[in-house]
Design a protein around this motif. Structure first.
Motif, PDB file in Angstrom:
ATOM      1  N   HIS A 193     -43.377 -19.816 -82.244  1.00 45.59           N
ATOM      2  CA  HIS A 193     -42.821 -20.822 -83.041  1.00 45.59           C
ATOM      3  C   HIS A 193     -41.653 -21.443 -82.058  1.00 45.59           C
ATOM      4  O   HIS A 193     -41.625 -21.403 -80.524  1.00 45.59           O
ATOM      5  CB  HIS A 193     -41.860 -20.041 -83.897  1.00 45.59           C
ATOM      6  CG  HIS A 193     -41.124 -18.849 -83.431  1.00 45.59           C
ATOM      7  ND1 HIS A 193     -41.613 -17.522 -82.969  1.00 45.59           N
ATOM      8  CD2 HIS A 193     -39.715 -18.631 -83.164  1.00 45.59           C
ATOM      9  CE1 HIS A 193     -40.621 -16.895 -82.257  1.00 45.59           C
ATOM     10  NE2 HIS A 193     -39.488 -17.452 -82.437  1.00 45.59           N
ATOM     11  N   GLY A 219     -45.317 -20.811 -85.919  1.00 48.04           N
ATOM     12  CA  GLY A 219     -45.451 -19.651 -85.289  1.00 48.04           C
ATOM     13  C   GLY A 219     -46.691 -18.947 -85.527  1.00 48.04           C
ATOM     14  O   GLY A 219     -47.388 -18.970 -86.603  1.00 48.04           O
ATOM     15  N   CYS A 230     -48.758 -23.434 -84.003  1.00 50.66           N
ATOM     16  CA  CYS A 230     -47.785 -22.454 -82.880  1.00 50.66           C
ATOM     17  C   CYS A 230     -47.980 -23.493 -81.776  1.00 50.66           C
ATOM     18  O   CYS A 230     -48.775 -24.123 -81.595  1.00 50.66           O
ATOM     19  CB  CYS A 230     -48.277 -20.862 -83.070  1.00 50.66           C
ATOM     20  SG  CYS A 230     -49.946 -20.719 -82.346  1.00 50.66           S
TER      21      CYS A 230
END
Length: 511
Positions: free
Chosen positions: A181, A195, A239
């Motif tokens: 993240h 994430g 992510c």
């Protein structure tokens, strides 16, 4: 308006960094960018590369230092955290091979000296893919990561003067554990976006953590998380992206996600999205030319009004290219006007990217990636994806079969001029979808719904007789403003796409 311009040899002197991903790049004051570590060809690296942007010079400083094992600086690693405070760069954790690291280092960039630090307090466990940000000019906050066995959701605050770690006790609702993240301090709050979470799903949620600052003349806030659901064109879950501060907005670029609904596949992004701090909403960041190849685990740093993109990974190749993102009045942007056909120099990186793109277009999986990228842009782009072939509903057998089954199993689809019955059936099906919720639409109806959605967009588009840009500027958006116009089949949709698809479809029905 901003422009992407691939950096040319004349932009720099010295030796540019070798290709890599999973590295860090931090601004030191207003004069340097320091790049550390990364991964290339399955090899973890530990080199330190510095860009002096006052002198336009890349160099590798000759560092001194002494670690606990006698080494000068940190061992080779990637997916670590690096945070700059004044002239110091603090480095924690990361991964080398299959080992998660928990060592802690600081680099003094005035004398180029590494020091391994012995810290105190609540020491964080070894981890990679965590995220961290500076709190003012003294403290660092770190959140989440992956320790090799589980996703983490802990919050640690480091005092860089006393070298004491404190695990923050947070009350109330908590974000799901995650890694890969971003964490960005915005005034008194740390914003965490995206994430990969527990069990593997990739997330697109945004959280704010309060209670990190010690107020001098007022009572301190109790630490607590709040999930933010902001209006606008939010990014898709991802992510390995970057978020870079740019004045009144935060700029998100790239990242890695998972696409597909019936079949899942990896997808890498190259769009720019901003979180506008003034209007407090997500917006697409207007760029007028083709962006760099999609990637994740890259770095993006700001130099005044310019952004500098470096490295990254697209699932197959590691990048070593450098790109500028500049406003239209920047001298770098004027290269495009002076040599529009050669604004991107040919070199091995670009040739590889083009070769990869051509081979990707030959397969259904990579066609899906390209269309996924294009559908998420609300601007005209130069990606070579052919327009969707839209047929009239009276010639769409699958649509009419579904429509006739809705108004009565005994009626058959007309093949010889019974137009009125087919029109009634088509209208009945549209009315049915117009009153439905996402949970009430069975799997077999998603394909016909997507086709009719694209049909209605094209019909409105042609009947108004305007260009895409004219529609985008008017109250009725053009084709590119609709998120799913360029999707070629229902198998490319994710479960969380269905509510948005139905919402846009209902808007079309009301036109």
């Amino acid at each position: 308006m901003h422009y992407w311009v691939r950096a040319s040899p004349s932009d720099f002197t010295g030796t540019v960094p070798q290709p890599r991903s999973g590295h860090t790049a931090v601004n030191i004051g207003k004069s340097k960018i320091v790049v550390f570590g990364g991964l290339v060809d399955k090899q973890f690296i530990s080199d330190l590369c510095v860009y002096d942007f006052e002198n336009k010079l890349w160099f590798q400083p000759d560092c001194s230092g002494n670690g606990s094992d006698g080494q000068v600086g940190p061992s080779s690693r990637a997916f670590h955290i690096s945070v700059a405070i004044d002239c110091h760069m603090f480095v924690f954790g990361g991964r080398s091979g299959s080992k998660r690291l928990g060592d802690f280092w600081v680099l003094d960039t005035d004398i180029w000296q590494w020091s391994e630090l012995t810290s105190f307090g609540d020491l964080p466990s070894p981890r990679d893919f965590a995220a961290a940000s500076a709190i003012g000019n003294r403290k660092i906050v770190m959140y989440g990561g992956w320790d090799g066995k589980k996703w983490l959701s802990d919050v640690y605050v480091l005092d860089t003067i006393s070298l004491e770690w404190m695990e923050l006790s947070v009350s109330g609702s908590l974000p799901p554990p995650r890694c890969g993240h971003t964490a960005t301090m915005v005034e008194k709050r740390m914003l965490v976006y995206g994430g990969r979470g527990g069990g593997g799903p990739i997330m697109g949620d945004l959280w704010a953590l309060k209670g990190l600052l010690e107020e001098v003349n007022e009572e301190n806030e109790t630490p607590g998380w709040t999930q933010l659901k902001l209006p606008g064109q939010a990014p898709s879950p991802r992510c390995g992206h970057t978020i870079t501060s740019g004045g009144h907005y935060l700029l998100l670029f790239g990242g890695h996600g998972t696409g597909g609904w019936l079949s899942r596949y990896d997808i890498y992004y190259n769009e720019c999205i901003i979180l506008d701090r003034v209007s407090v909403q997500w917006k697409r960041f207007p760029t007028s030319n083709e962006p760099p190849p999609a990637r994740a685990y890259h770095s993006m740093t700001s130099i005044g009004s310019r952004y500098l993109l470096f490295g990254g990974f697209d699932g197959k190749s590691t990048f070593g290219d450098l790109w500028w993102l500049v406003p239209e009045d920047d001298p770098i942007a004027k290269r495009l006007a002076s040599s529009p056909a050669t604004n991107i120099p040919e070199d091995e990186d670009l040739a590889m990217a083009k070769k990869t793109q051509l081979s990707h277009e030959a397969s259904q999986k990579e066609e899906s990636v390209v269309s996924e990228l294009q559908k998420r842009l609300d601007i005209s782009v130069s990606i070579s994806v052919p327009d969707i072939q839209v047929i009239d509903e009276l010639e769409d057998k699958e649509f009419l079969e579904l429509a006739s089954s809705l108004i009565g199993a005994g009626e058959k689809v007309s093949n010889n001029g019974e137009i009125s019955n087919n029109q009634k059936a088509a209208q009945a099906l549209r009315d049915h979808w117009g009153k439905s919720t996402p949970k009430l639409i069975p799997l077999k109806e998603i394909g016909p719904l997507l086709c009719d959605y694209q049909r209605l967009i094209t019909r409105h588009h042609i009947s108004n007789g305007a260009s895409d840009s004219q529609f985008t500027e008017s109250n009725f958006p053009g084709k590119e403003a609709y998120q799913f116009y360029h999707v070629k089949s229902a198998s490319q949709l994710r479960m969380d796409d269905i509510p948005k698809l139905l919402e846009e479809y209902k808007q079309l029905l009301s036109k």
